[in-house]
Write a protein that holds these residues in place. Structure first.
Motif, short mmCIF file in Angstrom:
data_model
loop_
_atom_site.label_atom_id
_atom_site.label_comp_id
_atom_site.label_asym_id
_atom_site.label_seq_id
_atom_site.Cartn_x
_atom_site.Cartn_y
_atom_site.Cartn_z
N MET A 137 -28.06 -25.37 -56.20
CA MET A 137 -27.41 -25.81 -54.96
C MET A 137 -28.44 -26.54 -54.10
O MET A 137 -29.49 -25.99 -53.76
CB MET A 137 -26.85 -24.62 -54.18
CG MET A 137 -26.09 -25.05 -52.93
SD MET A 137 -25.47 -23.67 -51.94
CE MET A 137 -27.00 -23.07 -51.19
N GLU A 138 -28.14 -27.77 -53.76
CA GLU A 138 -29.01 -28.57 -52.90
C GLU A 138 -28.16 -29.17 -51.78
O GLU A 138 -27.15 -29.82 -52.05
CB GLU A 138 -29.71 -29.66 -53.70
CG GLU A 138 -30.65 -29.09 -54.78
CD GLU A 138 -31.49 -30.17 -55.44
OE1 GLU A 138 -31.89 -31.13 -54.75
OE2 GLU A 138 -31.73 -30.06 -56.66
N THR A 139 -28.59 -28.97 -50.57
CA THR A 139 -27.82 -29.44 -49.40
C THR A 139 -28.56 -30.52 -48.61
O THR A 139 -28.13 -30.90 -47.52
CB THR A 139 -27.50 -28.26 -48.47
OG1 THR A 139 -28.71 -27.62 -48.07
CG2 THR A 139 -26.61 -27.24 -49.19
N LEU A 168 -9.14 -24.02 -48.70
CA LEU A 168 -9.58 -24.97 -49.73
C LEU A 168 -10.91 -24.54 -50.34
O LEU A 168 -11.12 -24.69 -51.56
CB LEU A 168 -9.70 -26.37 -49.14
CG LEU A 168 -8.40 -27.04 -48.69
CD1 LEU A 168 -8.69 -28.39 -48.05
CD2 LEU A 168 -7.42 -27.19 -49.84
N THR A 169 -11.80 -24.01 -49.53
CA THR A 169 -13.10 -23.54 -50.04
C THR A 169 -12.91 -22.44 -51.07
O THR A 169 -13.55 -22.45 -52.14
CB THR A 169 -13.98 -23.05 -48.88
OG1 THR A 169 -14.34 -24.16 -48.05
CG2 THR A 169 -15.24 -22.37 -49.38
N GLU A 170 -12.05 -21.48 -50.78
CA GLU A 170 -11.81 -20.38 -51.71
C GLU A 170 -11.25 -20.91 -53.03
O GLU A 170 -11.65 -20.46 -54.11
CB GLU A 170 -10.85 -19.37 -51.10
CG GLU A 170 -11.46 -18.54 -49.98
CD GLU A 170 -10.56 -17.39 -49.57
OE1 GLU A 170 -9.33 -17.47 -49.82
OE2 GLU A 170 -11.09 -16.41 -49.02
N ARG A 171 -10.34 -21.86 -52.96
CA ARG A 171 -9.74 -22.40 -54.17
C ARG A 171 -10.74 -23.21 -54.98
O ARG A 171 -10.80 -23.09 -56.21
CB ARG A 171 -8.52 -23.26 -53.82
CG ARG A 171 -7.31 -22.40 -53.47
CD ARG A 171 -6.14 -23.22 -53.01
NE ARG A 171 -6.05 -24.50 -53.68
CZ ARG A 171 -5.54 -25.59 -53.11
NH1 ARG A 171 -5.10 -25.55 -51.87
NH2 ARG A 171 -5.47 -26.71 -53.77
N ALA A 172 -11.51 -24.04 -54.32
CA ALA A 172 -12.48 -24.86 -55.05
C ALA A 172 -13.55 -24.01 -55.71
O ALA A 172 -13.92 -24.23 -56.87
CB ALA A 172 -13.12 -25.88 -54.10
N ASP A 203 -21.22 -27.39 -61.96
CA ASP A 203 -22.29 -26.61 -62.58
C ASP A 203 -22.77 -25.49 -61.67
O ASP A 203 -23.55 -24.62 -62.11
CB ASP A 203 -23.47 -27.52 -62.95
CG ASP A 203 -24.02 -28.29 -61.76
OD1 ASP A 203 -23.21 -28.72 -60.90
OD2 ASP A 203 -25.24 -28.49 -61.68
N LEU A 204 -22.33 -25.47 -60.41
CA LEU A 204 -22.69 -24.40 -59.49
C LEU A 204 -21.91 -23.13 -59.82
O LEU A 204 -20.78 -23.18 -60.30
CB LEU A 204 -22.39 -24.79 -58.05
CG LEU A 204 -23.18 -25.94 -57.42
CD1 LEU A 204 -22.80 -26.07 -55.95
CD2 LEU A 204 -24.67 -25.74 -57.56
N SER A 205 -22.51 -21.98 -59.49
CA SER A 205 -21.79 -20.73 -59.59
C SER A 205 -20.73 -20.67 -58.49
O SER A 205 -20.75 -21.46 -57.54
CB SER A 205 -22.75 -19.55 -59.42
OG SER A 205 -23.25 -19.51 -58.08
N ARG A 206 -19.80 -19.74 -58.63
CA ARG A 206 -18.78 -19.58 -57.61
C ARG A 206 -19.41 -19.31 -56.24
O ARG A 206 -18.99 -19.90 -55.23
CB ARG A 206 -17.83 -18.44 -57.98
CG ARG A 206 -16.76 -18.16 -56.93
CD ARG A 206 -15.72 -17.17 -57.43
NE ARG A 206 -14.66 -16.98 -56.45
CZ ARG A 206 -13.47 -16.49 -56.71
NH1 ARG A 206 -13.17 -16.14 -57.95
NH2 ARG A 206 -12.56 -16.34 -55.77
N GLN A 207 -20.42 -18.45 -56.20
CA GLN A 207 -21.04 -18.10 -54.94
C GLN A 207 -21.79 -19.28 -54.34
O GLN A 207 -21.71 -19.54 -53.13
CB GLN A 207 -21.99 -16.91 -55.11
CG GLN A 207 -22.53 -16.35 -53.80
CD GLN A 207 -21.42 -15.84 -52.89
OE1 GLN A 207 -20.63 -14.98 -53.29
NE2 GLN A 207 -21.34 -16.36 -51.67
N ASP A 208 -22.52 -20.01 -55.17
CA ASP A 208 -23.26 -21.17 -54.66
C ASP A 208 -22.31 -22.25 -54.15
O ASP A 208 -22.58 -22.90 -53.14
CB ASP A 208 -24.18 -21.74 -55.73
CG ASP A 208 -25.47 -20.95 -55.88
OD1 ASP A 208 -25.77 -20.12 -54.99
OD2 ASP A 208 -26.18 -21.17 -56.88
N CYS A 209 -21.21 -22.45 -54.86
CA CYS A 209 -20.23 -23.43 -54.40
C CYS A 209 -19.66 -23.01 -53.05
O CYS A 209 -19.58 -23.82 -52.11
CB CYS A 209 -19.11 -23.57 -55.42
SG CYS A 209 -17.77 -24.68 -54.92
N SER A 210 -19.29 -21.74 -52.94
CA SER A 210 -18.75 -21.25 -51.67
C SER A 210 -19.77 -21.40 -50.55
O SER A 210 -19.45 -21.87 -49.45
CB SER A 210 -18.35 -19.78 -51.82
OG SER A 210 -17.87 -19.26 -50.60
#
Length: 264
Positions: A137-139, A168-172, A203-210
Motif C-alpha cells: 500500500m502506497e499513498t 463503497l469502501t466495504e464493497r471494494a 494486489d492489496l489485501s482486504r485490510q490494506d485496501c480498506s
C-alpha cells in the motif's frame, strides 16, 4: 475542476512536474510524477532502459487479461523493473488498453530517464519502479481534484457522501485479486444525487485496501468540503464523487445511502 498535488517528501526542482488538466483524444490526463522517491536516473540505452521498454511493452500488449489489472516485472537487480497498470473498474478492455498505451507514451516522454514514475488518466493509472511495488500500500504521491460548484446543503450533502463512501469502501475492499472496485449513487438533499466510485489495486489485501480508501476519504474535508465533486488519487487507491454519473452502467450493484431526516 481545480487540482492540487502533494508528496510525502519536500518538493524537488526539476523532478516534480506541474499537474495540469489537458485533453488528449478521449483521455484526460490528470497528473504525473517522476522520481518521486528520488531513486535516480537511468541511461537510455543501458540495461534499465531496455528492461523498462520490455516490461511496458509486455504490460500494454497483453490481450489475455480482461479485468483491467496488469502487473509485470523484467530483468535482474539492480536493473529489474516492476510495473503496474490499473484501469477503472467499469472501463471495457479495448478502452483500457488504449488508455494504457497513451499512458506508456506519455510517461516515457515526460519522465525520459527516471527510474520511477507514475501517471493518472481518467480511465487508467500506470506506474513503474526499480523497487517492488506489488502488494504494497502506497499513498504518496497523491493528487486532489475538485468541482468548483458547491452543494446546496453542505451538512446533509456531506452526511450522505460519507455514508455512500463507507458503503463503497466495504464493497471494494471485499473484492478479489482481479478487481477491488465499487460504484454507486445515493440521494442527497434538494433532489441532488451523488455518484461515487472507489478502487484499489487488487494486489492489496482486504485490510490494506480498506485502509487506503479510508485514508483517501478522510482527505475530502481538506480538499473538497461542500463541493459537488471531488477525487483523491494515490498509487494504491482512488476515490471520486460527482453530482452526475461519470462511470458506465452497470458497474456493480448500486450502493444505497439516504439523507438524514430534516429537523422540524
Amino acid at each position: 475542476m481545480a487540482v492540487v498535488s502533494s508528496m510525502q517528501h519536500s518538493f524537488v526542482c526539476c523532478v516534480l512536474f506541474l499537474f495540469i488538466i489537458i485533453s488528449q483524444g478521449s483521455a484526460q490526463l490528470n497528473g504525473y510524477f517522476c522520481d518521486y522517491n528520488k531513486v535516480g536516473n537511468y541511461t537510455a540505452n543501458g540495461t534499465y532502459g531496455n528492461n523498462l521498454n520490455t516490461v511496458l511493452w509486455n504490460l500494454t500488449s497483453n490481450k489475455q487479461i480482461d479485468y483491467g489489472f496488469y502487473n509485470s516485472s523484467y530483468g535482474e537487480n539492480p536493473d529489474r523493473v516492476n510495473a503496474i497498470g490499473l484501469c477503472r473498474g467499469d472501463v471495457e478492455q479495448n478502452e483500457c488498453r488504449s488508455c494504457l498505451l497513451d499512458s506508456r507514451g506519455n510517461l516515457t516522454q515526460r519522465c525520459p530517464n527516471q527510474k520511477e514514475a507514475i501517471i493518472w488518466f481518467d480511465n487508467c493509472m500506470l506506474r513503474y519502479s526499480n523497487h517492488s511495488i506489488f502488494g504494497r500500500m502506497e499513498t504518496s504521491p497523491w493528487l486532489h481534484m475538485w468541482n468548483m460548484a458547491n452543494a446546496t446543503d453542505m451538512e446533509q450533502f456531506n452526511d450522505v457522501l460519507g455514508s455512500l463512501m463507507h458503503n463503497l469502501t466495504e464493497r471494494a475492499a471485499s473484492g478479489d485479486s482481479r478487481r477491488k472496485y465499487a460504484a454507486g449513487n445515493a440521494s442527497a438533499p434538494n433532489f441532488e444525487s451523488i455518484y461515487g466510485l472507489v478502487q484499489c489495486t487488487p494486489d492489496l489485501s482486504r485490510q490494506d485496501c480498506s485502509n487506503c480508501l479510508v485514508g483517501a476519504v478522510s482527505e475530502i474535508p481538506s480538499c473538497c468540503n461542500g463541493k459537488r465533486g471531488g477525487r483523491v488519487v494515490t498509487p494504491s487507491c482512488n476515490i471520486r464523487y460527482e453530482s452526475y454519473r461519470f462511470y458506465y452502467e452497470p458497474a456493480t450493484a448500486t450502493a444505497t445511502a439516504h439523507a438524514p431526516a430534516s429537523s422540524p
